[in-house]
Design an enzyme around this catalytic site. Structure first.
Site, PDB file in Angstrom:
ATOM      1  N   SER A  55       3.022  -1.791  10.387  1.00 53.69           N
ATOM      2  CA  SER A  55       4.250  -2.134  10.726  1.00 53.69           C
ATOM      3  C   SER A  55       4.950  -3.283  10.490  1.00 53.69           C
ATOM      4  O   SER A  55       5.868  -3.796  10.921  1.00 53.69           O
ATOM      5  CB  SER A  55       4.696  -1.552  11.981  1.00 53.69           C
ATOM      6  OG  SER A  55       4.632  -0.107  12.166  1.00 53.69           O
ATOM      7  N   LYS A  90       0.179   4.452  -0.287  1.00 54.67           N
ATOM      8  CA  LYS A  90      -0.432   5.642   0.044  1.00 54.67           C
ATOM      9  C   LYS A  90      -0.260   6.505  -0.830  1.00 54.67           C
ATOM     10  O   LYS A  90      -0.141   6.425  -2.063  1.00 54.67           O
ATOM     11  CB  LYS A  90       0.091   5.554   1.533  1.00 54.67           C
ATOM     12  CG  LYS A  90      -0.152   4.545   2.411  1.00 54.67           C
ATOM     13  CD  LYS A  90       0.103   4.884   3.787  1.00 54.67           C
ATOM     14  CE  LYS A  90      -0.101   3.557   4.520  1.00 54.67           C
ATOM     15  NZ  LYS A  90      -0.070   3.758   6.217  1.00 54.67           N
ATOM     16  N   GLU A 100      -5.831  -4.641  10.307  1.00 54.14           N
ATOM     17  CA  GLU A 100      -4.990  -3.530  10.553  1.00 54.14           C
ATOM     18  C   GLU A 100      -5.119  -2.863  11.688  1.00 54.14           C
ATOM     19  O   GLU A 100      -6.134  -1.860  11.655  1.00 54.14           O
ATOM     20  CB  GLU A 100      -4.667  -2.569   9.325  1.00 54.14           C
ATOM     21  CG  GLU A 100      -4.349  -3.207   7.925  1.00 54.14           C
ATOM     22  CD  GLU A 100      -3.657  -2.124   7.107  1.00 54.14           C
ATOM     23  OE1 GLU A 100      -2.649  -2.334   6.625  1.00 54.14           O
ATOM     24  OE2 GLU A 100      -4.322  -1.135   6.826  1.00 54.14           O
ATOM     25  N   HIS A 126      -9.572   1.718   4.239  1.00 50.64           N
ATOM     26  CA  HIS A 126      -8.318   1.806   5.023  1.00 50.64           C
ATOM     27  C   HIS A 126      -8.689   2.869   6.139  1.00 50.64           C
ATOM     28  O   HIS A 126      -9.420   3.664   6.037  1.00 50.64           O
ATOM     29  CB  HIS A 126      -7.149   2.487   3.841  1.00 50.64           C
ATOM     30  CG  HIS A 126      -5.975   2.160   4.796  1.00 50.64           C
ATOM     31  ND1 HIS A 126      -5.454   3.393   5.582  1.00 50.64           N
ATOM     32  CD2 HIS A 126      -4.940   1.495   4.766  1.00 50.64           C
ATOM     33  CE1 HIS A 126      -4.484   3.044   5.987  1.00 50.64           C
ATOM     34  NE2 HIS A 126      -3.834   1.966   5.719  1.00 50.64           N
ATOM     35  N   ASN A 144       0.678  -1.222   0.129  1.00 48.36           N
ATOM     36  CA  ASN A 144       0.047  -0.103   0.164  1.00 48.36           C
ATOM     37  C   ASN A 144       0.950   1.090  -0.095  1.00 48.36           C
ATOM     38  O   ASN A 144       1.509   1.589   0.967  1.00 48.36           O
ATOM     39  CB  ASN A 144      -0.896  -0.011   1.165  1.00 48.36           C
ATOM     40  CG  ASN A 144      -1.568   1.196   1.223  1.00 48.36           C
ATOM     41  OD1 ASN A 144      -1.742   1.988   0.571  1.00 48.36           O
ATOM     42  ND2 ASN A 144      -2.518   1.442   2.630  1.00 48.36           N
ATOM     43  N   GLY A 169       5.017   1.293   4.864  1.00 48.23           N
ATOM     44  CA  GLY A 169       6.378   1.602   4.755  1.00 48.23           C
ATOM     45  C   GLY A 169       7.237   0.764   4.046  1.00 48.23           C
ATOM     46  O   GLY A 169       8.046   1.211   3.208  1.00 48.23           O
ATOM     47  N   GLY A 219       2.061   2.574  10.691  1.00 50.26           N
ATOM     48  CA  GLY A 219       3.228   3.557  10.498  1.00 50.26           C
ATOM     49  C   GLY A 219       4.060   3.971  11.866  1.00 50.26           C
ATOM     50  O   GLY A 219       4.358   5.093  11.813  1.00 50.26           O
ATOM     51  N   GLU A 230      -7.047   5.177   7.333  1.00 51.44           N
ATOM     52  CA  GLU A 230      -6.833   6.484   6.800  1.00 51.44           C
ATOM     53  C   GLU A 230      -7.729   7.345   6.213  1.00 51.44           C
ATOM     54  O   GLU A 230      -8.067   8.409   6.335  1.00 51.44           O
ATOM     55  CB  GLU A 230      -5.485   6.731   5.964  1.00 51.44           C
ATOM     56  CG  GLU A 230      -4.205   6.505   6.945  1.00 51.44           C
ATOM     57  CD  GLU A 230      -3.081   5.810   6.203  1.00 51.44           C
ATOM     58  OE1 GLU A 230      -3.052   5.908   5.096  1.00 51.44           O
ATOM     59  OE2 GLU A 230      -2.295   5.348   6.984  1.00 51.44           O
TER      60      GLU A 230
HETATM   61  P1  PGA Z   1       2.580   0.466   7.513  1.00 50.06           P
HETATM   62  O1  PGA Z   1       1.062   0.790   6.689  1.00 50.06           O
HETATM   63  O2  PGA Z   1       2.919  -0.725   6.966  1.00 50.06           O
HETATM   64  O3  PGA Z   1       3.389   1.640   7.187  1.00 50.06           O
HETATM   65  O4  PGA Z   1       2.298   0.376   9.037  1.00 50.06           O
HETATM   66  C1  PGA Z   1       0.392  -0.336   6.589  1.00 50.06           C
HETATM   67  C2  PGA Z   1      -1.030   0.072   6.145  1.00 50.06           C
HETATM   68  O5  PGA Z   1      -1.528   1.234   6.444  1.00 50.06           O
HETATM   69  O6  PGA Z   1      -1.708  -0.601   5.355  1.00 50.06           O
END
Ligand code: PGA
Length: 247
Positions: A211, A11, A166, A94, A9, A233, A172, A96
């Site tokens: 993460s 983003k 998640e 998601h 992802n 990330g 993140g 976000e």
């Molecule tokens: P992250 O993000 O691996 O950076 O924690 C995962 C996601 O939001 O899908």
């Protein structure tokens, strides 16, 4: 058997030329991947990602889709537009999008139905916040989110859906859920799916996200209850992302 699926992802990251370079870099590395490999990229990168990945085992997806098919929806992108430029998958709901752009269980459900109707493969995200976990509300929240996105879906629909669990507090932050917590929670999610869809629940792929990286992926997936990951990330550099794919 559920085939594992590792989805990046990105983003709001990468331009068209950066996307081309990334996919060209990942291609040789991922050529012998045993899991399904997906890159969910910004709308503007879908076409170049799909074109560059053509003929490889790398699948391309977007990160959101409109619930309507066309019309007066300024700023939205429809399922047919996504398919037209080569998207096969789409992330829906998601955290976000839920936290910052007004997505709710109801809009997630509408987007999901539209994606399924158009033949896009949805990756639907669910997850509790830190307050909800600390307040002992994780199961209540996840059950509500699952029932919310699943409203009105048939068993045949559900077979096509990938669920990404998640925990919001792990996204993140560098704070991964322990394997124990992740496995226990994913099992709970599967039990809610079983209440709704019976046997079909056993075939649904449930990813973990938050993460996840090349160092913790092996432990997270060791038990066989978690069917892959949604990677933020650690999906932005081919040499990092391939570590998760290999793990
Ligand atoms: P992250 O993000 O691996 O950076 O924690 C995962 C996601 O939001 O899908």
């Amino acid at each position: 058997m559920r085939r594992r699926i590792i989805a990046g992802n990105w983003k709001m990251n990468k331009t068209v030329s950066e996307t081309r370079d990334f996919v060209n870099g990942l291609k040789p590395l991922a050529a012998d991947a045993e899991c399904e490999v997906v890159l969910c990229v910004p709308f503007t990168d879908v076409a170049i990602a799909a074109e560059t990945a053509k003929g490889t085992n790398i699948h391309v997806g977007a990160q959101n889709v409109a619930w309507a098919e066309s019309g007066a929806f300024t700023g939205e992108i429809s399922a047919s537009m996504l398919k037209d430029v080569g998207a096969e998958f789409v992330i829906i709901g998601h955290s976000e999008r839920r936290a910052m752009f007004g997505d709710t269980d109801a809009t997630v459900n509408k987007r999901l139905k539209t994606a399924l109707g158009a033949g896009l493969k949805p990756i639907v995200c669910i997850g509790e916040t830190l307050d909800e976990r600390e307040g002992g509300k994780t199961e209540e929240v996840l059950a509500r989110q699952v029932k919310g996105f699943a409203e009105g879906l048939t068993k045949e629909d559900m077979e096509k859906v990938v669920v990404a669990y998640e925990p919001v507090w792990a996204i993140g932050t560098g704070k991964t859920a322990t394997t124990e917590v992740a496995v226990e929670t994913v099992k709970f999610v599967r039990s809610v799916l079983a209440e709704l869809f019976g046997e079909v629940a056993n075939g649904v792929r449930i990813q973990y996200g938050g993460s996840m990286n090349g160092n913790n992926a092996t432990a997270l997936m060791a038990s066989g209850d978690i069917d892959g990951g949604l990677i933020g990330g650690a999906s932005l550099k081919p040499e990092e992302f391939i570590k998760v794919i290999k793990a």
